[in-house]
Design an enzyme around this catalytic site. Structure first.
Site, PDB file in Angstrom:
ATOM      1  N   SER A  54     -18.016 -83.345 -23.124  1.00  0.00           N
ATOM      2  CA  SER A  54     -18.850 -84.480 -22.690  1.00  0.00           C
ATOM      3  C   SER A  54     -20.262 -84.476 -23.263  1.00  0.00           C
ATOM      4  CB  SER A  54     -18.930 -84.508 -21.167  1.00  0.00           C
ATOM      5  OG  SER A  54     -17.709 -84.928 -20.640  1.00  0.00           O
ATOM      6  N   LYS A  68     -21.066 -87.276 -25.454  1.00  0.00           N
ATOM      7  CA  LYS A  68     -21.376 -88.613 -24.912  1.00  0.00           C
ATOM      8  C   LYS A  68     -22.843 -88.980 -25.142  1.00  0.00           C
ATOM      9  CE  LYS A  68     -17.720 -88.037 -21.429  1.00  0.00           C
ATOM     10  NZ  LYS A  68     -17.441 -87.692 -20.015  1.00  0.00           N
ATOM     11  N   TYR A 122     -11.939 -91.458 -28.422  1.00  0.00           N
ATOM     12  CA  TYR A 122     -12.690 -90.737 -27.375  1.00  0.00           C
ATOM     13  C   TYR A 122     -12.318 -89.250 -27.349  1.00  0.00           C
ATOM     14  CZ  TYR A 122     -13.682 -89.049 -22.647  1.00  0.00           C
ATOM     15  OH  TYR A 122     -14.081 -88.282 -21.587  1.00  0.00           O
ATOM     16  N   TYR A 182     -23.022 -85.318 -13.679  1.00  0.00           N
ATOM     17  CA  TYR A 182     -22.143 -86.011 -12.718  1.00  0.00           C
ATOM     18  C   TYR A 182     -22.649 -85.838 -11.291  1.00  0.00           C
ATOM     19  CZ  TYR A 182     -19.787 -85.310 -17.033  1.00  0.00           C
ATOM     20  OH  TYR A 182     -19.535 -85.247 -18.357  1.00  0.00           O
ATOM     21  N   VAL A 221     -17.027 -79.891 -20.305  1.00  0.00           N
ATOM     22  CA  VAL A 221     -16.057 -78.963 -19.694  1.00  0.00           C
ATOM     23  C   VAL A 221     -15.666 -77.816 -20.622  1.00  0.00           C
ATOM     24  CG1 VAL A 221     -15.025 -80.413 -17.888  1.00  0.00           C
ATOM     25  CG2 VAL A 221     -14.087 -80.484 -20.206  1.00  0.00           C
TER      26      VAL A 221
HETATM   27  O1  DON Z   1     -12.157 -86.672 -20.833  1.00  0.00           O
HETATM   28  C1  DON Z   1     -12.330 -85.534 -20.390  1.00  0.00           C
HETATM   29  O2  DON Z   1     -11.981 -85.214 -19.258  1.00  0.00           O
HETATM   30  C2  DON Z   1     -13.023 -84.542 -21.276  1.00  0.00           C
HETATM   31  N1  DON Z   1     -12.751 -84.841 -22.661  1.00  0.00           N
HETATM   32  C3  DON Z   1     -14.515 -84.541 -21.094  1.00  0.00           C
HETATM   33  C4  DON Z   1     -14.930 -84.241 -19.672  1.00  0.00           C
HETATM   34  C5  DON Z   1     -16.151 -83.433 -19.573  1.00  0.00           C
HETATM   35  O3  DON Z   1     -16.553 -82.739 -20.469  1.00  0.00           O
HETATM   36  C6  DON Z   1     -16.814 -83.401 -18.234  1.00  0.00           C
HETATM   37  N2  DON Z   1     -17.918 -82.453 -18.254  1.00  0.00           N
HETATM   38  N3  DON Z   1     -18.398 -81.675 -17.597  1.00  0.00           N
END
Ligand code: DON
Length: 304
Positions: free
Chosen positions: A61, A64, A188, A240, A258
């Site tokens: 993320s 983003k 994405y 978040y 993540v």
């Molecule tokens: O779409 C997802 O769930 C992951 N590619 C990205 C989520 C993420 O990194 C949330 N971060 N803490």
């Protein structure tokens, strides 16, 4: 600075409570949690690192921030017709607010918001062209052409991305996804699968430290007003439903992923990247947050 980072690495390496690696993406579930790296990049070009700071990890993320920057450059304030700019207070992959808010995600950093941003910057491009653009932008801001996408991680996400598919189709039902949903999701997942080391990531954040210009390379990436706003979104929404806790403990604009990375910006002072794959219950790097807390205590870099 080097002494501070060495102390942080020593403390983090001694920690036995390292959180849990993300297991909903099989490729990330296999990462060894006993790793920790940190880099501090200064606007004058000095770089300080300790631990596994040269090892590439999945930025997830954190990407983003870069796609939002691209979207603002391409369509300007029209971004805010597709996504809001309020903290969500909900998990990163939550669907609940989307129904009440007619398919418009709260902010560009929750998964729904980031998927809508990819749709915004696709603008008739093939997914491959869009990915090439995102990747070359990241290489440009990091000043490093060796940065690449980890295809195995992207495929692993694609195979297990039922939540994201739901979010994307739900938004499409409100008219907030204009391109083919599978193409948007494919782009994405690949964007999230960019692999970078702490050193590369800290370099990539430097434009947010000095009002939109990477002073170490001299490249102006965005206007100062835009850099200020990206930082404000990172502070309010970058972790978040843990954004308040991160602001309380660290007090810097930050974006987590993540994969266990966090990019934090100390305005006019430094770009900081930390990585430790174990996550807290919300999905933010457990030791990464602790390390930033230690760094801010020692440097006084909190914005508060
Ligand atoms: O779409 C997802 O769930 C992951 N590619 C990205 C989520 C993420 O990194 C949330 N971060 N803490």
């Amino acid at each position: 600075m080097q002494d501070i980072l060495n102390d942080i690495v020593k403390a983090m390496n001694a920690s036995t409570d390292r959180g849990q690696v993300a297991d909903y993406i099989p490729q990330l579930a296999a990462i060894d949690p006993n790793q920790f790296g940190i880099t501090v990049a200064l606007p004058d070009g000095q770089v300080f690192s300790a631990g596994c700071a040269q090892k590439p990890f999945s930025i997830q993320s954190i990407s983003k921030v870069f796609s939002l920057t691209l979207a603002l450059g391409k369509i300007g304030d029209a971004v805010w017709a597709k996504v809001g700019r309020e903290p969500s207070g909900d998990p990163f992959n939550s669907i609940v607010q989307l129904e009440h808010e007619h398919g418009k995600p709260r902010n560009p950093f929750i998964n729904a918001g980031a998927i809508a941003i990819v749709d915004a910057i696709m603008m008739g491009h093939e997914p491959k062209e869009l990915l090439a653009e995102i990747l070359s932008f990241v290489r440009y801001i990091a000043n490093d052409n060796s940065i690449s996408i980890d295809e195995k991680v992207a495929q692993s996400e694609l195979a297990t991305g039922h939540r994201n598919s739901s979010l994307a189709h739900f938004m499409a039902s409100f008219g907030n996804i204009e391109h083919d949903v599978d193409c948007v999701l494919g782009a994405y997942y690949h964007q999230c699968s960019i692999a970078m080391s702490c050193e590369q990531l800290a370099q990539a954040g430097l434009f947010l430290v000095s009002e939109g210009t990477n002073k170490s390379t001299g490249s102006r990436v965005v206007s100062s007003a835009r850099a200020r706003r990206i930082n404000s979104l990172m502070l309010m929404c970058g972790h978040y439903d843990g954004s308040g806790e991160f602001a309380y403990r660290v007090g810097l604009p930050g974006k987590s992923g993540v994969g266990g990375g966090i990019l934090a910006i100390a305005p006019n002072k430094a770009s900081i990247a930390v990585w430790s794959p174990g996550l807290d219950k919300i999905g933010n790097s457990k030791l990464g947050t602790q390390a930033l807390e230690m760094l801010v205590e020692r440097t006084g870099w909190s914005i508060f």
